[in-house]
Design an enzyme around this catalytic site. Structure first.
Site, PDB file in Angstrom:
ATOM      1  N   SER A 450       0.855  -1.190   0.000  1.00  0.00           N
ATOM      2  CA  SER A 450       0.000   0.000   0.000  1.00  0.00           C
ATOM      3  C   SER A 450       0.886   1.233   0.000  1.00  0.00           C
ATOM      4  O   SER A 450       2.054   1.191   0.419  1.00  0.00           O
ATOM      5  CB  SER A 450      -0.900   0.012   1.241  1.00  0.00           C
ATOM      6  OG  SER A 450      -1.536   1.270   1.406  1.00  0.00           O
ATOM      7  N   TYR A 463      -2.268  -0.936  10.226  1.00  0.00           N
ATOM      8  CA  TYR A 463      -2.327  -1.157   8.782  1.00  0.00           C
ATOM      9  C   TYR A 463      -1.008  -0.750   8.113  1.00  0.00           C
ATOM     10  O   TYR A 463      -0.445  -1.505   7.298  1.00  0.00           O
ATOM     11  CB  TYR A 463      -3.487  -0.351   8.193  1.00  0.00           C
ATOM     12  CG  TYR A 463      -3.669  -0.528   6.710  1.00  0.00           C
ATOM     13  CD1 TYR A 463      -4.291  -1.656   6.199  1.00  0.00           C
ATOM     14  CD2 TYR A 463      -3.221   0.441   5.821  1.00  0.00           C
ATOM     15  CE1 TYR A 463      -4.461  -1.817   4.824  1.00  0.00           C
ATOM     16  CE2 TYR A 463      -3.372   0.285   4.451  1.00  0.00           C
ATOM     17  CZ  TYR A 463      -4.000  -0.841   3.957  1.00  0.00           C
ATOM     18  OH  TYR A 463      -4.168  -0.997   2.614  1.00  0.00           O
TER      19      TYR A 463
END
Length: 580
Positions: A450, A463
């Site tokens: 990401s 995350y």
């Protein structure tokens, strides 16, 4: 170790040295070696095959312990064909044999396999790195106009054939020291560790007559040579002498063809991957003898429509294929002709993706899998190995979102995020990379990270940590697997309109605030309108070009460069609380 027995077969004054393993077994497999080798190159494969079959290997005329005939005409294909039949008649006169041949052994064996009525004596034929010279001549004639670059490419890899036509040069090189240096040559060019052969000088010098007696007549005036014998073609994709595209026309000459590939050099199937080669030969022979075809062998069968698409013949695994980036990536590879295995913790969603691919005319299957669960992933790996062998491409895509500060994130939350986002990638990488290495597959692993991996964030500690770990893992793995020609790419999407936004959990808030934030996040991602199919195309390009780190979307590129060029500014921005 299975012991062998040495014997001799004589034809027209030429003695052929024969070695036999497991004489009490049936059916019989005859192995034919190439140049500049003798039958010893088959020892690793023969040992493995002899557990199930009677195995015979012999030194062709002029090589190893066989005698040397006089005159160039004694090396014509018809003489080599008759030698093979003399060996077959001596070792198994009353049954069909299964032939396996490599390099020049394969070239000369095509002469027998394409003889009219060959199927009455030969049960099957496995060919490695040695095409029929007549087929090559036909291929060259057809491609000189249609695709001259392919012909020139093959000629550049076959330069030594021209040198062998010279009367003095090649034999002199062998006598001047090439025979002694040959193991070192193979070490440098093929990364092979082999023992010196006591007959290497003899093998090198006399085997040159194979080229002089047969090459020009067959290539300049090629015959049309068909066969009814079932043929298994094992392609060494990194072969520096027989380029794979020269074998593309083989379906013209037989309607029973199986094609399998190893990512290795010319001698790799015999020396580096004898377990794989022996297994493939065993599966093929047992199927021809009446056993059901294994799943990989079924997929290796060449049909009229089996070689269509850029990724035709490849098998791609996509985790988290039920929606979003995973679904679009599965569809992208399906449209390129690959067989796609769609996995997801939601079995119905995975099946739906596979159904879309098959409805579009592609090939796809689905499996339920929890990437965070070790046993579930090991079960998936076992299924893959049984049904497909080593994968060509692995897309470790499955992931979940979590937002909220560290002090509000429970141990259970951390375990869940790291389990899916990080451990899922670890499991997928280690299990399927091991299969690629063991089976000589120069595949590719894609790990979806990401843009959050590039910069810190006060609202995404779990995350961002998981995705940063995926990025570093990918970089480490890329370095480790480079020697096996396995590529690794980390894909770092930015704000992509996928279901992950609506499914992200926000810790430290009540249910009402949770729902509000999810709804707002989903609306924001929809307004951003950067669709997952664009990430899928970036993944396809990453595999094609073996890219290391691929930021996807302008904000991802900006975050990558900001994190590199101004880490202080990135840290200051991380303190800003941006909540939906």
């Amino acid at each position: 170790m299975v012991q062998w027995r040495d014997s001799k077969v004589t034809r027209d004054g030429v003695d052929l040295a024969v070695r036999t393993w497991s004489e009490d077994r049936s059916p019989t497999v005859v192995l034919v070696h190439g140049y500049p080798d003798a039958n010893h190159v088959w020892e690793k494969v023969a040992e493995r095959l002899s557990q199930d079959f009677k195995v015979v290997a012999y030194d062709v005329r002029g090589a190893g312990n066989s005698s040397v005939p006089k005159g160039r005409a004694a090396y014509k294909l018809r003489e080599l064909r008759d030698d093979l039949h003399a060996v077959m008649d001596a070792v198994c006169p009353d049954e069909k044999v299964h032939l396996v041949a490599h390099d020049w052994g394969s070239i000369q064996t095509w002469e027998s396999v394409t003889d009219p009525g060959a199927e009455q004596r030969i049960a099957s034929y496995t060919t490695l790195s040695g095409p029929c010279l007549d087929h090559v001549g036909q291929w060259m004639k057809a491609n000189l106009k249609q695709n001259p670059a392919a012909v020139l490419n093959q000629l550049s890899h076959s330069w030594y054939i021209g040198a062998f036509q010279l009367p003095v040069l090649a034999p002199t090189l062998w006598k001047a020291g090439l025979a002694k240096a040959w193991p070192g040559v193979l070490k440098r060019t093929e990364n092979l560790d082999i023992e010196p052969s006591p007959s290497q000088l003899k093998d090198g010098v006399h085997g040159i007559e194979l080229y002089r007696a047969n090459m020009l007549p067959c290539l300049l005036k090629p015959r049309e040579r068909y066969t009814k014998v079932p043929v298994q073609l094992i392609v060494a994709r990194e072969d520096n002498y027989v380029r794979p595209n020269m074998l593309e026309d083989l379906p013209k000459w037989t309607d029973q063809l199986w094609r399998r590939e190893l990512d290795t050099g010319h001698w790799g199937p015999l020396q580096q991957y004898p377990d794989v080669t022996a297994r493939w030969v065993r599966e093929f022979i047992q199927h021809i003898e009446g056993a059901p075809a294994s799943a990989p062998l079924k997929r290796a069968k060449v049909s009229a429509n089996s070689l269509q698409g850029t990724d035709a013949g490849k098998v791609v695994l996509v985790t988290g294929a039920g929606s979003g980036i995973g679904r679009e990536t599965a569809l992208a590879f399906g449209r390129r002709g690959a067989t796609v295995l769609c996995t997801d913790i939601n079995a119905d969603a995975a099946a739906a993706t596979a159904s879309i691919i098959t409805a579009e005319g592609g090939n796809a299957l689905s499996r339920k899998c929890d990437v965070s669960n070790t046993r579930s992933m090991e079960t998936l790996a076992g299924y893959v190995e049984k049904e497909f062998g080593a994968l060509d491409i692995v897309i470790n895509n499955a992931g979940i979102g979590l937002s909220g500060g560290l002090l509000d994130t429970s141990v259970k939350d951390w375990q869940q995020v790291l389990g899916v986002n990080l451990w899922g990638v670890i499991h997928g990488s280690r299990l399927f990379a091991r299969q690629m290495i063991d089976q000589g597959k120069a595949g590719h692993i894609v790990n979806v990270a990401s843009a959050a991996a590039f910069m810190p964030s006060r609202i995404l500690p779990a995350y961002a940590t998981s995705k940063s770990a995926v990025l570093m893992l990918s970089e480490c793995l890329r370095a480790e697997l480079a020697e096996y020609r396995i590529g690794v790419s980390a894909i770092c999407p930015g704000i992509i309109n996928t279901p992950i936004a609506g499914n992200t959990r926000f810790v430290g808030v009540d249910d009402e605030e949770q729902s509000r934030r999810r709804e707002n996040a989903q609306k924001f991602y929809q307004r951003r309108a950067f669709t997952p199919d664009r990430v899928a195309q970036a993944i396809v390009r990453a595999v094609e070009n073996n890219q290391a780190v691929v930021p996807v979307s302008p904000e991802a590129i900006g975050m990558q460069w900001l994190g590199r060029l101004s880490p202080t500014l990135a840290r200051n921005l991380a303190q800003v609380e941006i909540t939906p």
